[in-house]
Design a protein around this motif. Sequence first.
Motif, PDB file in Angstrom:
ATOM      1  N   PRO A 183      12.484   0.352   7.011  1.00  0.00           N
ATOM      2  CA  PRO A 183      11.920   2.154   7.173  1.00  0.00           C
ATOM      3  C   PRO A 183      11.030   2.609   6.149  1.00  0.00           C
ATOM      4  O   PRO A 183      10.909   1.329   4.847  1.00  0.00           O
ATOM      5  CB  PRO A 183      13.061   1.920   6.551  1.00  0.00           C
ATOM      6  CG  PRO A 183      14.326   1.305   6.908  1.00  0.00           C
ATOM      7  CD  PRO A 183      13.367  -0.303   7.044  1.00  0.00           C
ATOM      8  N   ALA A 184      10.586   3.201   6.751  1.00  0.00           N
ATOM      9  CA  ALA A 184       9.128   4.329   5.920  1.00  0.00           C
ATOM     10  C   ALA A 184       8.273   3.374   5.964  1.00  0.00           C
ATOM     11  O   ALA A 184       7.340   3.982   5.320  1.00  0.00           O
ATOM     12  CB  ALA A 184       9.899   4.212   5.147  1.00  0.00           C
ATOM     13  N   ALA A 185       8.123   2.240   6.600  1.00  0.00           N
ATOM     14  CA  ALA A 185       7.034   0.776   6.130  1.00  0.00           C
ATOM     15  C   ALA A 185       6.246   2.215   6.599  1.00  0.00           C
ATOM     16  O   ALA A 185       4.603   1.825   5.961  1.00  0.00           O
ATOM     17  CB  ALA A 185       6.670  -0.983   7.024  1.00  0.00           C
ATOM     18  N   GLN A 186       5.109   2.321   7.834  1.00  0.00           N
ATOM     19  CA  GLN A 186       3.960   2.504   7.799  1.00  0.00           C
ATOM     20  C   GLN A 186       4.262   4.144   8.105  1.00  0.00           C
ATOM     21  O   GLN A 186       2.968   4.604   7.320  1.00  0.00           O
ATOM     22  CB  GLN A 186       4.175   3.798  10.162  1.00  0.00           C
ATOM     23  CG  GLN A 186       4.457   2.162  11.164  1.00  0.00           C
ATOM     24  CD  GLN A 186       4.505   2.428  12.131  1.00  0.00           C
ATOM     25  OE1 GLN A 186       5.700   2.988  12.759  1.00  0.00           O
ATOM     26  NE2 GLN A 186       4.035   1.790  13.496  1.00  0.00           N
ATOM     27  N   GLU A 187       4.944   4.940   6.748  1.00  0.00           N
ATOM     28  CA  GLU A 187       4.463   5.848   6.283  1.00  0.00           C
ATOM     29  C   GLU A 187       4.288   5.419   4.806  1.00  0.00           C
ATOM     30  O   GLU A 187       3.315   6.782   4.491  1.00  0.00           O
ATOM     31  CB  GLU A 187       6.523   6.560   5.965  1.00  0.00           C
ATOM     32  CG  GLU A 187       6.162   8.255   5.844  1.00  0.00           C
ATOM     33  CD  GLU A 187       5.767   9.388   6.777  1.00  0.00           C
ATOM     34  OE1 GLU A 187       5.535  10.372   5.775  1.00  0.00           O
ATOM     35  OE2 GLU A 187       5.160   8.822   7.317  1.00  0.00           O
ATOM     36  N   GLN A 188       4.273   4.220   3.933  1.00  0.00           N
ATOM     37  CA  GLN A 188       4.401   4.212   3.067  1.00  0.00           C
ATOM     38  C   GLN A 188       2.422   3.929   2.896  1.00  0.00           C
ATOM     39  O   GLN A 188       1.684   4.376   2.486  1.00  0.00           O
ATOM     40  CB  GLN A 188       5.051   3.270   2.596  1.00  0.00           C
ATOM     41  CG  GLN A 188       4.178   2.076   1.644  1.00  0.00           C
ATOM     42  CD  GLN A 188       5.374   0.800   1.347  1.00  0.00           C
ATOM     43  OE1 GLN A 188       5.743   0.234   1.791  1.00  0.00           O
ATOM     44  NE2 GLN A 188       4.473   0.237   0.028  1.00  0.00           N
ATOM     45  N   LEU A 189       1.827   2.556   4.183  1.00  0.00           N
ATOM     46  CA  LEU A 189       0.602   3.114   4.371  1.00  0.00           C
ATOM     47  C   LEU A 189      -0.690   4.252   4.459  1.00  0.00           C
ATOM     48  O   LEU A 189      -1.048   4.128   4.316  1.00  0.00           O
ATOM     49  CB  LEU A 189       0.148   1.832   5.198  1.00  0.00           C
ATOM     50  CG  LEU A 189      -1.474   1.894   5.545  1.00  0.00           C
ATOM     51  CD1 LEU A 189      -1.382   0.468   5.107  1.00  0.00           C
ATOM     52  CD2 LEU A 189      -1.796   1.051   7.217  1.00  0.00           C
ATOM     53  N   LYS A 190       0.393   5.076   5.512  1.00  0.00           N
ATOM     54  CA  LYS A 190       0.136   6.424   5.419  1.00  0.00           C
ATOM     55  C   LYS A 190      -0.580   7.263   4.347  1.00  0.00           C
ATOM     56  O   LYS A 190      -1.463   7.773   4.007  1.00  0.00           O
ATOM     57  CB  LYS A 190       0.794   6.962   6.324  1.00  0.00           C
ATOM     58  CG  LYS A 190       0.310   8.871   6.526  1.00  0.00           C
ATOM     59  CD  LYS A 190       0.764   9.726   7.754  1.00  0.00           C
ATOM     60  CE  LYS A 190       0.557  10.951   7.205  1.00  0.00           C
ATOM     61  NZ  LYS A 190       1.708  11.465   8.337  1.00  0.00           N
TER      62      LYS A 190
END
Lengths: 450, 308
Positions: free
Chosen positions: A142-149
Amino acid sequence: MFESLSGRLADVFEKLKRRGALSESDVSEAMRDVRVALLEADVALPVVRDFIDRVKKEAIGQEVLRSVTPGQMVVKIVNDELITMLGAENEGLELLAPAPVGIMLVGLQGSGKTTTTAKIAARLQNRDKKKVMMASLDTQRPAAQEQLKILGTEAGVTTLPIVAGQQPVDIARRANEAARLGGYDVVMLDTAGRLQIDEALMAEAAAVREAVNPYEILLVADAMTGQDAVNVAEGFKAHLPLSGIVLTRVDGDSRGGAALSMRAVTGCPIKLIGVGEKLDALEDFHPERIASRILGMGDVVSLVEKAAESIEQDEAEALAKKIQKGAFDLDDMAKQLGQMRKMGGLSGMMELLPGVGKAKKQMAQANIDESAILHQEAIISSMTRAERRRPKLIHASRKRRIASGSGTSIQEVNKLLKQFQTMRKMMKRMSKMGEKGLMRHGLQGLMPRM
Amino acid sequence: MNTSSWLDRLKAGLSKSTSKLTDGISGIFRKRKLDDEALEELEELLISADLGPTTASKLTTNLAATRFDKEVSEEEVRTALAVDIAEILEPVAKPLTIDAHHKPHVILVVGVNGSGKTTTIGKLAQHYSKQGQKVMLAAGDTFRAAAVEQLQIWGNRAGCPVITGKSGGDAAGLAYDALQAALEQRVDILLIDTAGRLQNKSDLMAGLEKISRVLKKLDAGAPHDCVLVLDATVGQNAHSQVEVFRDMVAVSGLVVTKLDGSAKGGVLVALAEKFALPVHAIGVGEGAEDLRAFDASVYARDLMGLAE
């Protein structure tokens, strides 16, 4: 546990010292403790076995006899072999491919892939002036893509816009296309953490690789990893053509044996290490640092190296005084030359002194005749005391006398005098750098240019 | 938490390294005398499961005490070792117990980076919510990017509120606010997430101590549990992790994650001997249901490659 190990090794080596020469059984005894040291440092068992065999072969023989004490020499051999196995040369990222060059990061859950992706991107963009795009293919956590962003925003690195529900292979294709159209030099692909035994997710990683064919595939691994490092490395290598390893959390207090295990199993170089949570906490890999950490005997290794260092120190101090007085003369130069010769000539001395690798390479390229030092000493000793103290006295007829006295030519005498002048000039420069600067650059700066 | 399916998951997951370890044992003991050489090899095999040199040596010495120089079968060796290991682990196999007198029962979750703290909290939240407990989460990892979002998603899945603060904000302050909210709302269980930190970073460890201290202002007994999340792939560094975290925030128990991988977390055996901290649960996957009770004998037998 580690302390008692050091003590045990010291005992073993004490025995060796008294016996003088090393027999096979001596080495075997020492190796038992080295093996425990490696296992405690989390080096994987098969790698330990292989390593011990290599060191045994190396240790039983002439190298041990030449050493100051056999015990210290064994540790040095172990240390050197560790460095060799870890990869003697520091290899960085390869970006020699048509843009956009793909860099894919893979690894277990929680190994530090996303942070590492952002760190590498920041480094390529800031230091190497590359235009970098990052994309997260992690649709699992969860929220991994958000983290990179968020990390991209922090680092000022572009990230591929997130499209909810898109699958990893499609995200990778989209990233590649966007990077190509946008004129990016590098496209970084962060992937979901996966177990190497998870066939479905490993197949997915392989599919991503097939779809976009990244130039670098880096295995991101935690420096704290235990014996399982071998299984992890083998598993990932079986599914993906890994090009390198990034070791994370090297700033922790683990002994880092995983580095050796993974290097040995994959044959891939360790390209970078993570040394903190900040985005600039990424460093090149230095095998000698990890080696002394794994062995936990940096003290003994540095002991062997200390002799060389103290020579450097004393020399530099004495010279510093001379220079401060502005009194460097040809006698001093002769002393320098004599010491150099005793230490095995220029190349021999270079081997001894830490931190002069660059100079050594230059020397090798210049193809220097080691006997030149002998000639130069002869020239100086053919001078009168007055000439040595005041080189300005040396005119044509004196040069002729010196040349014939030393069995050299006038050209060689001229060359030496010119060298002396250069050295003097250099010293003036160095005295301006201050004593600290001299300590650091001392002997390298003093090398005669031939 | 049922045990039969965790065994299956574990089996599937462990198959690779388990077969390695047990193949090794088969290799040593097929119709063979238990001599010094065999014992040494056995010791190394235990080490290769991360039990560490000291514990491995202790276990093999124990084995030698009754069986040295005797003909032993592979099965016998495996069983004997499994029994010894289970004996060490039995006292620490204790699930988390929620005391209903505490409103809320505060659980602080700590660990190094990437060990699986947030995922473990998500799983615990789901587990307790299903039991009908009123659960609240506090997103105390204000450092890592998107850690708050990650916990919020877990909160949504479990249907429990998540207290969040500013990114980069003070974690202790947030924990305080969360406990205050939990007290007001008569919540049963408050799970506090924290940023991952390496145990040798003393400033970050001091920050953790501060969280624990601030909570006591509202409830002298809080945190009632402090759970250290350990990654099963970690080797001997686990010793240092347990030691430092325990000294800093009075760790009351462990959760071992990623046991569905090929790592077996053998260091647990050594930890049980040295620290005797309870092992509350194990993580065997990324799903909400992948948190299981820790069963000493099942774990030990599986470690030795024995069928249940």
